[in-house]
Design a protein around this motif. Sequence first.
Motif, PDB file in Angstrom:
ATOM      1  N   PHE A 113       0.865  -1.173   0.000  1.00 44.53           N
ATOM      2  CA  PHE A 113       0.000   0.000   0.000  1.00 44.53           C
ATOM      3  C   PHE A 113       0.907   1.230   0.000  1.00 44.53           C
ATOM      4  O   PHE A 113       2.114   1.125   0.233  1.00 44.53           O
ATOM      5  CB  PHE A 113      -0.956  -0.010   1.201  1.00 44.53           C
ATOM      6  CG  PHE A 113      -0.259  -0.081   2.518  1.00 44.53           C
ATOM      7  CD1 PHE A 113       0.044   1.065   3.224  1.00 44.53           C
ATOM      8  CD2 PHE A 113       0.118  -1.300   3.051  1.00 44.53           C
ATOM      9  CE1 PHE A 113       0.712   0.996   4.436  1.00 44.53           C
ATOM     10  CE2 PHE A 113       0.769  -1.377   4.272  1.00 44.53           C
ATOM     11  CZ  PHE A 113       1.062  -0.224   4.956  1.00 44.53           C
ATOM     12  N   ILE A 114       0.328   2.390  -0.253  1.00 47.77           N
ATOM     13  CA  ILE A 114       1.137   3.618  -0.301  1.00 47.77           C
ATOM     14  C   ILE A 114       0.623   4.620   0.718  1.00 47.77           C
ATOM     15  O   ILE A 114      -0.501   4.524   1.218  1.00 47.77           O
ATOM     16  CB  ILE A 114       1.175   4.227  -1.719  1.00 47.77           C
ATOM     17  CG1 ILE A 114      -0.230   4.557  -2.214  1.00 47.77           C
ATOM     18  CG2 ILE A 114       1.892   3.300  -2.676  1.00 47.77           C
ATOM     19  CD1 ILE A 114      -0.274   5.281  -3.547  1.00 47.77           C
ATOM     20  N   ARG A 115       1.454   5.578   0.998  1.00 50.77           N
ATOM     21  CA  ARG A 115       1.168   6.596   2.009  1.00 50.77           C
ATOM     22  C   ARG A 115      -0.165   7.302   1.743  1.00 50.77           C
ATOM     23  O   ARG A 115      -0.908   7.602   2.670  1.00 50.77           O
ATOM     24  CB  ARG A 115       2.321   7.590   2.010  1.00 50.77           C
ATOM     25  CG  ARG A 115       2.149   8.728   2.940  1.00 50.77           C
ATOM     26  CD  ARG A 115       3.299   9.691   2.842  1.00 50.77           C
ATOM     27  NE  ARG A 115       2.898  10.959   3.424  1.00 50.77           N
ATOM     28  CZ  ARG A 115       3.624  12.018   3.437  1.00 50.77           C
ATOM     29  NH1 ARG A 115       4.824  12.005   2.905  1.00 50.77           N
ATOM     30  NH2 ARG A 115       3.195  13.130   3.988  1.00 50.77           N
ATOM     31  N   ASP A 116      -0.480   7.545   0.487  1.00 45.90           N
ATOM     32  CA  ASP A 116      -1.715   8.244   0.138  1.00 45.90           C
ATOM     33  C   ASP A 116      -2.966   7.469   0.549  1.00 45.90           C
ATOM     34  O   ASP A 116      -4.052   8.036   0.620  1.00 45.90           O
ATOM     35  CB  ASP A 116      -1.779   8.504  -1.366  1.00 45.90           C
ATOM     36  CG  ASP A 116      -0.729   9.484  -1.835  1.00 45.90           C
ATOM     37  OD1 ASP A 116      -0.055  10.098  -0.985  1.00 45.90           O
ATOM     38  OD2 ASP A 116      -0.565   9.637  -3.062  1.00 45.90           O
ATOM     39  N   GLN A 117      -2.833   6.190   0.836  1.00 46.51           N
ATOM     40  CA  GLN A 117      -3.987   5.367   1.186  1.00 46.51           C
ATOM     41  C   GLN A 117      -4.233   5.286   2.697  1.00 46.51           C
ATOM     42  O   GLN A 117      -5.267   4.782   3.118  1.00 46.51           O
ATOM     43  CB  GLN A 117      -3.799   3.946   0.636  1.00 46.51           C
ATOM     44  CG  GLN A 117      -3.758   3.887  -0.876  1.00 46.51           C
ATOM     45  CD  GLN A 117      -3.362   2.524  -1.388  1.00 46.51           C
ATOM     46  OE1 GLN A 117      -2.423   1.913  -0.879  1.00 46.51           O
ATOM     47  NE2 GLN A 117      -4.069   2.058  -2.401  1.00 46.51           N
ATOM     48  N   LEU A 118      -3.319   5.763   3.515  1.00 48.66           N
ATOM     49  CA  LEU A 118      -3.438   5.590   4.964  1.00 48.66           C
ATOM     50  C   LEU A 118      -4.724   6.178   5.537  1.00 48.66           C
ATOM     51  O   LEU A 118      -5.392   5.548   6.361  1.00 48.66           O
ATOM     52  CB  LEU A 118      -2.239   6.185   5.690  1.00 48.66           C
ATOM     53  CG  LEU A 118      -0.873   5.571   5.431  1.00 48.66           C
ATOM     54  CD1 LEU A 118       0.154   6.140   6.394  1.00 48.66           C
ATOM     55  CD2 LEU A 118      -0.903   4.080   5.493  1.00 48.66           C
TER      56      LEU A 118
END
Length: 167
Positions: A113-118
């Motif tokens: 997953f990526i930071r933008d999804q947190l």
Amino acid sequence: MSKLIKDGAIVDDTWTLLAKPEADAISAEVPAGQVIVPLSVWNAQKDSLQARTDIGVWLDSDESAEQIGEDAKRFPVIAVNFPLFMDGRAFSSARLLRERYGFTGELRAIGNFIRDQLCYLRRCGVNAFAFANSETSLEEAVKSLNDFQEYYQASVDQPLPLFRRRA
């Protein structure tokens, strides 16, 4: 010891993630200590593992929350895997675990997953984040949990939609 984000703070990861076995899941060796096992290992060794209180389980993207079902409440941690950041099935699994199956323990995102999804993962009930990319700045990632302050839709972390909160 590796680190992860849990409940908005950077903490030591005390759990070991057991990889999916290449052979039969019944023969996979589960070490002592806090271990998060693949769902296939849990299903194959449930009789011997259910006596342990230090076992968690992880769901791959092609596995669903329904496959854990009511067993979800017995685990201290459940992880949902992101094999690719574009694969969003873990969002649905997380929300189902919280809302349908009443899971109240640590719900951890693992994988790519990526930071933008947190921020969105947190809204689905995920409260811990273990990045596959060891170069990810956890300090910067923590800031992403507060990318937005107000939401129109209801979710796990805000059960009332905006129009109900304003009424």
